[in-house]
Design a protein around this motif. Sequence first.
Motif, short mmCIF file in Angstrom:
data_model
loop_
_atom_site.label_atom_id
_atom_site.label_comp_id
_atom_site.label_asym_id
_atom_site.label_seq_id
_atom_site.Cartn_x
_atom_site.Cartn_y
_atom_site.Cartn_z
N LEU A 242 69.11 52.01 68.79
CA LEU A 242 67.74 52.10 69.30
C LEU A 242 66.77 51.40 68.36
N GLU A 243 65.85 50.60 68.94
CA GLU A 243 64.86 49.86 68.16
C GLU A 243 63.42 50.32 68.41
N GLU A 244 63.13 50.85 69.60
CA GLU A 244 61.77 51.27 69.92
C GLU A 244 61.81 52.66 70.54
N LEU A 245 61.01 53.59 69.98
CA LEU A 245 60.97 54.97 70.46
C LEU A 245 59.51 55.38 70.67
N TYR A 246 59.17 55.78 71.90
CA TYR A 246 57.80 56.16 72.26
C TYR A 246 57.76 57.66 72.55
N LEU A 247 56.93 58.40 71.77
CA LEU A 247 56.88 59.86 71.87
C LEU A 247 55.44 60.35 72.04
N LYS A 248 54.66 59.64 72.79
CA LYS A 248 53.24 59.95 72.95
C LYS A 248 53.03 61.26 73.71
N SER A 249 52.02 62.04 73.25
CA SER A 249 51.54 63.24 73.97
C SER A 249 52.63 64.27 74.22
N ASN A 250 53.28 64.71 73.14
CA ASN A 250 54.30 65.74 73.24
C ASN A 250 54.00 66.96 72.36
N ASP A 251 52.81 67.02 71.76
CA ASP A 251 52.48 68.10 70.82
C ASP A 251 53.53 68.21 69.72
N LEU A 252 53.96 67.06 69.24
CA LEU A 252 55.00 67.02 68.22
C LEU A 252 54.49 67.52 66.88
N LEU A 253 55.39 68.13 66.14
CA LEU A 253 55.19 68.49 64.75
C LEU A 253 56.44 68.03 64.00
N ILE A 254 56.29 67.05 63.11
CA ILE A 254 57.44 66.50 62.40
C ILE A 254 57.89 67.51 61.36
N SER A 255 59.03 68.11 61.60
CA SER A 255 59.46 69.26 60.80
C SER A 255 60.54 68.94 59.78
N GLU A 256 61.21 67.81 59.93
CA GLU A 256 62.28 67.48 58.99
C GLU A 256 62.51 65.98 58.96
N ARG A 257 63.13 65.53 57.86
CA ARG A 257 63.38 64.12 57.67
C ARG A 257 64.61 63.69 58.47
N PRO A 258 64.56 62.54 59.14
CA PRO A 258 65.75 62.07 59.86
C PRO A 258 66.89 61.80 58.88
N ALA A 259 68.06 62.35 59.18
CA ALA A 259 69.23 62.14 58.34
C ALA A 259 70.32 61.48 59.18
N ASP A 260 70.60 60.23 58.86
CA ASP A 260 71.65 59.47 59.55
C ASP A 260 71.32 59.19 61.02
N VAL A 261 70.08 59.36 61.44
CA VAL A 261 69.65 59.00 62.80
C VAL A 261 68.34 58.23 62.70
N LEU A 262 68.02 57.49 63.75
CA LEU A 262 66.80 56.67 63.83
C LEU A 262 66.75 55.60 62.74
N ILE B 286 58.89 60.64 57.54
CA ILE B 286 59.47 59.47 58.18
C ILE B 286 59.20 58.20 57.37
N ALA B 287 58.75 58.38 56.13
CA ALA B 287 58.31 57.24 55.32
C ALA B 287 59.44 56.38 54.81
N TYR B 288 60.69 56.86 54.95
CA TYR B 288 61.80 56.09 54.39
C TYR B 288 62.76 55.59 55.47
N LEU B 289 62.27 55.53 56.71
CA LEU B 289 63.07 54.87 57.74
C LEU B 289 63.18 53.39 57.36
N PRO B 290 64.36 52.88 57.12
CA PRO B 290 64.50 51.58 56.44
C PRO B 290 64.02 50.38 57.23
N ARG B 291 64.04 50.46 58.57
CA ARG B 291 63.70 49.29 59.38
C ARG B 291 62.40 49.45 60.16
#
Length: 464
Positions: A232-252, A274-279
């Motif tokens: 996956l290269e593009e992910l759109y998550l607009k208007s979901n009342d998201l709260l980023i609760s944990e760092r992605p590990a081996d995904v995204l 999400i500051a260390y997503l490499p790409r």
Amino acid sequence: MNDTSTSDVIGRRVEVNGEHATVRFSGIVPPVAGLWLGVEWDNPERGKHDGSHEGTVYFKCRHPTGGSFIRPNKVNFGVGFLTAVKNRYVLEDGPEEDGKEQIVIIGNKPVETIGFDSVIKQQSQLSKLQEISLRNCAVNGAGDKGAIAKACPNIRKVDLSRNLLSSWDEVLDIADQLKHLEVLNLSENKLSFPSGSPARTGTFPALKVLVLNRTGITWAEVLRCAAGWPVLEELYLKSNDLLISERPADVLQTVKLLDLSSNQLIDENQLFLIAYLPRLEQLILSDIGLSSIRFPDAGTGHKTSMFPSLQYLVVNDNQISQWSFINELDKLPSLHALSCSRNPLTEENKAAHTTRGLIIAKIGQLKTLNKCELLNPVPVGRDDPAGGEARRRARLPEGVRQRVEGGGRPPGPRAEPAPRGVPRGASPVPVAVPQIRCARRRGTQDTTAVFAQKPTTNTEDKIS
């Protein structure tokens, strides 16, 4: 009820006169006889109550007027994926072709058929489809097992936004049959996602773009499902009342564009997860209420280790009012493009051109601001080769800069008298000025206008 049994309707998505809802109850509601469906509307203004009637609670709604009772014969439960495709994309045959007789051999027996050529033509049409849009077509699932793979094996882009899909499993049943699928839009489907159980892998081997705007997905559910999105290269998550609760590990880890717009619960501390997503190259944070950001690992004049690949940042429609926010962005090592429209910092200042100039000056590597690209950012004045008028202003003390922006003459030696034939205030040597390219990005019309700024006789550098 579209042949749907009453025991299997709870949780199903339905459509009634163009409005979407979720079935929360099925049964008798005394004193009126007969079967009723209790639904919770997506639009709470459409309902009349909270799921109760004459003191009895039959189901619960998130909004006090989000519920209604409806007779089953008024409800549309939708159609399967392939039925919707045929309804939209299969051309109707004329009456003469439909009535054509043909003899075919089935086993050892000749069989007379009518309209056989029409069936072959329809199958040929479907097999050639690569991009389809089924937005608002009441799709409720995959339909017959294996039918999609047999009829539409070459589909690569699918728009399934605003349909009647009710669970992620229904999405997987469709995607399992589309092995070449690269782009999938599921926006405005109120989906239930798996909780606790391992995500099914191998379902999206080629998926590059996934749109999940307004689906109700949580961040934990994103991470749980992301194992099935290996490229996956593009992910759109607009208007979901998201709260980023944990760092992605081996995904995204392959994601280049992430859209978190209109998720008002996100703050700067969550962004660090999400500051260390490499790409990650493009991050869209419009309308999340963001007012400040600070990279604690880097001091003034140094680069942060966070967001190492981030090139384009969008922070439109936020609460940014302090220059310290802009100063911090200069610490991003790869940032070349910024969009920060409709913020207090940019809207309340009457000298908009000065604000733009200061932003360009403070972010040294910036090449594009608010979709306007600086094509040749070279010094403007002959006596200011170090960085141009706007950059010089950024270094002035606050009081002096305010006088300059208010119309006063900037400090420094007065200009020498102009040679004969040159108007007073004009430069006697050619002045290089930046070109600005204003271009719409992906998703808008492909229109580009290039213009060059005219030299001015004022001491102020104007970028318009």
